[in-house]
Design an enzyme around this catalytic site. Structure first.
Site, PDB file in Angstrom:
ATOM      1  N   MET A  89       0.801  -1.215   0.000  1.00  0.00           N
ATOM      2  CA  MET A  89       0.000   0.000   0.000  1.00  0.00           C
ATOM      3  C   MET A  89       0.834   1.265   0.000  1.00  0.00           C
ATOM      4  O   MET A  89       0.330   2.333  -0.341  1.00  0.00           O
ATOM      5  CB  MET A  89      -0.927   0.006   1.224  1.00  0.00           C
ATOM      6  CG  MET A  89      -1.971  -1.088   1.206  1.00  0.00           C
ATOM      7  SD  MET A  89      -3.047  -1.065   2.656  1.00  0.00           S
ATOM      8  CE  MET A  89      -1.928  -1.503   3.960  1.00  0.00           C
ATOM      9  N   ASP A  95      -4.906  -4.522  11.610  1.00  0.00           N
ATOM     10  CA  ASP A  95      -3.878  -5.268  10.882  1.00  0.00           C
ATOM     11  C   ASP A  95      -2.692  -5.547  11.796  1.00  0.00           C
ATOM     12  O   ASP A  95      -1.546  -5.214  11.478  1.00  0.00           O
ATOM     13  CB  ASP A  95      -3.440  -4.492   9.638  1.00  0.00           C
ATOM     14  CG  ASP A  95      -2.693  -5.372   8.630  1.00  0.00           C
ATOM     15  OD1 ASP A  95      -2.790  -6.607   8.744  1.00  0.00           O
ATOM     16  OD2 ASP A  95      -2.026  -4.822   7.741  1.00  0.00           O
TER      17      ASP A  95
END
Length: 640
Positions: free
Chosen positions: A29, A141
């Site tokens: 990302m 996460d």
């Protein structure tokens, strides 16, 4: 080839502030760089989102909101977020730079960790997650890649809120799950929903991996792993390592329960259980064999192969290598033949050593370790391990030491005391913050007194007209009531000026009467003779801009109204009007926006004078009235 040299951002000045020096990591990302903040002259880590994310407006909006939330989170085990911004196509975060390695790097280098070391990693991680949960933030996460171990031994959690920002992008609308599948809770897999108990589940999976050296589920595809998270029960570590403490089995089992209601309520609750387990574990334990990679026993797998690789406990997480030890060869025992003289001599020596040791133990001293600035849970563990009887005192406020870190100890660091002495540890409660008290409706003196009682001072007084708050009372404060501020901070008061008297001089009686009554006044009129324009206000009491209460009487002096006729200067018989002068019609601008009315009048060829009436944004009166023919350039007066 050095990829840093080909990276277009290296060497650039990002957003006019961050000089990008090198690239240190690239993920799915974002890319992370080391940069110099030229404004504050400090090294920072800059995380730049990939172009596909930066081009999505939904992501950018969510990303900015999450960045603000995370920036407000101040905890010693959280990587601090300093700044967020955009520079062209680059959307970035400026963060605390933590030189060191990730927990994933450590696991790759060392394999699994001994029980006490595993908990000593998890305790600061859970402390960071617990602080976030109390602030209403969910990480979403949690995994070893997001745990940083600095070169000086600190443990930091990174990437709070990034997964939530990604959920706003178009990438998630095709069914892609956000998170790392090996650590994803059942509810994240099935519905995408995540709360604080989802972080607890991920932390439980990470503890399992630290203890066993592998994740509980492995599969050929991510979906096969996701299926097992939803339908299987996570095995306890002792399924792979029979010597694992039941305390750790219980901790992992509770954290990884499939039903969120059966897990600890949040990371703080799991932190308490982890600290208790750490206290109950033996201080020292022998070397333990590493776990072979493969499915747990009892799941159609062959017994694990023999493995001679050993991990030594109580070593530095960043630098200690895995060492190999070979078991000594077995020797055939010989027949025992006692030597009674040697036995008697040994008994005497043991007794002498025992008495000597007891005597020396009576005068053994220990030194108070340096604990100031450390997390209080870690400091307590270090002090107990050093042999102190630890007492945690009442936390004290501090502007310098972050909340949850040690402010001071008693005795202080470096002091030599007898073993098992009491050590008092005082932690920081964070900066002292005082809620601004409610002083709305009080007069100025009472408001000053109430602020002083809680340690605040008045930092200025402003007046503002109000139709609802009586004159002389506090309307609001800045900062607003309830906001947390430092002790001794200044609070500005906004006082009601009641109603402000409008200027109605030159206004016809009927318009003045209507405007004043609409503003909450009681008008009274007195006529006076010698005036050029009939029935027009020529004096008023109170004067314009005076502060008065709603309902107050306003006395106005009028020119004589007996003939009831208007004679403007250009209509008088004794005044000659230039026949060549242009005549225009005055537009009717009553009840129009003041600015729009002024523009319309000027466009019609007249000049404009604006006078304050009730202070509203619309025209309440005008002279000459709409429809009147006047020479070009005539002055038209507006009241608002």
């Amino acid at each position: 080839m050095d990829t840093t040299l080909t990276d277009p951002l290296v060497g650039k000045l990002l957003d006019g502030r961050y000089r990008v020096e090198s690239r240190i990591a690239r993920g799915g990302m974002a890319t992370v760089y080391v940069a110099l903040d030229i404004r504050l002259d400090r090294t920072v880590a800059v995380k730049v989102m990939h172009r596909s994310l930066a081009e999505d407006p939904a992501f950018v909006r969510r990303f900015i909101g999450e960045a603000k939330s995370v920036a407000s989170l101040s905890h010693p085990n959280v990587v601090h977020v300093f700044d967020q911004g955009t520079d062209g196509d680059n959307v970035y975060l400026s963060m605390e730079y933590v030189p060191g390695r990730t927990l994933r790097d450590v696991l790759r280098a060392r394999g699994r960790l001994p029980a006490r070391e595993a908990l000593e990693v998890m305790i600061p991680v859970l402390a960071a997650l617990g602080a976030a949960h109390q602030a209403g933030l969910v990480h979403r996460d949690v995994k070893p890649e997001n745990v940083l171990l600095s070169d000086d031994g600190r443990i930091k959690v990174v990437d709070f809120g990034l997964a939530r920002a990604i959920e706003a992008t178009n990438q998630t609308r095709t069914g892609v799950m956000i998170g790392t599948i090996g650590y994803m809770s059942p509810e994240q897999v099935t519905s995408g929903a995540a709360d604080v108990r989802s972080d607890v589940y991920s932390a439980g999976i990470m503890l399992f991996e630290l203890l066993t050296g592998r994740q509980p589920y492995e599969g050929d595809t991510p979906m096969s792993v996701a299926y097992r998270h939803v339908h299987d029960t996570v095995p306890v570590p002792s399924a792979l390592l029979p010597e694992t403490s039941p305390l750790l089995d219980t901790l992992v089992a509770q954290a990884t329960a499939r039903d969120p209601a059966d897990r600890p309520a949040d990371a703080t609750a799991m932190l308490v259980a982890a600290v208790e387990a750490h206290r109950a574990l033996p201080r020292e334990s022998g070397p333990v064999p590493s776990v072979p990679v493969g499915p747990p026993r009892g799941q159609d797998s062959a017994p694990p192969p023999a493995n001679q690789t050993l991990i030594q406990p109580r070593v530095d997480l960043l630098t200690s290598p895995v060492t190999d030890h070979a078991a000594p060869a077995a020797r055939k025992p010989e027949r025992f033949r006692p030597n009674w003289f040697v036995i008697a001599l040994a008994v005497v020596m043991v007794a002498a050593v025992g008495v000597t040791g007891w005597l020396f133990s009576q005068s053994t001293t220990i030194t108070v370790p340096k604990l100031v600035g450390k997390n209080v849970t870690i400091a307590e563990g270090e002090a107990r391990q050093a042999g102190f009887a630890v007492e945690i005192g009442k936390a004290e406020n501090s502007e310098d030491v972050p909340k949850g870190n040690v402010i001071r100890t008693d005795p202080e660091a470096g002091t030599e005391v007898e073993g098992k002495s009491k050590l008092l540890i005082i932690a920081s409660a964070g900066p002292k913050r005082i809620p601004v008290p409610n002083v709305v409706g009080l007069d100025e003196n009472s408001a000053r007194t109430k602020l002083a009682e809680v340690g605040l001072v008045v930092g200025g007084v402003k007046k503002q007209s109000s139709e609802t708050v009586p004159r002389g009372q506090v309307m609001k404060t800045s900062p607003a009531v309830g906001n947390q501020v430092k002790e001794g901070s200044k609070v500005a008061l906004v006082m009601s000026a009641g109603l402000v008297m409008p200027d109605v001089k030159g206004m016809p009686r009927d318009q003045a009467d209507a405007m004043l009554r609409g503003a909450g006044f009681t008008p009274e009129f007195v006529e006076q003779t010698d005036a050029a324009q009939p029935c027009t206000v020529i004096a008023q009491d109170p004067q314009p801009n005076a502060e008065i209460d709603k309902g107050a009487v306003v006395r106005m002096t009028l020119s004589q109204c007996s003939n009831g006729e208007w004679h403007w200067p250009w209509e008088n018989n004794d005044q000659n009007v230039n026949e060549d002068q242009q005549i225009v019609v005055v537009p009717n601008v009553l009840f129009k926006d003041v600015r729009a009315a002024r523009d319309e009048l000027r466009a019609a060829g007249v000049s404009v004078k604006v006078k304050r009436g009730s202070g509203r944004a619309t025209v309440l009166a005008q002279i000459p009235p709409g429809g009147q023919q006047v020479p070009a350039g005539t002055e038209v007066t507006l009241w608002h």
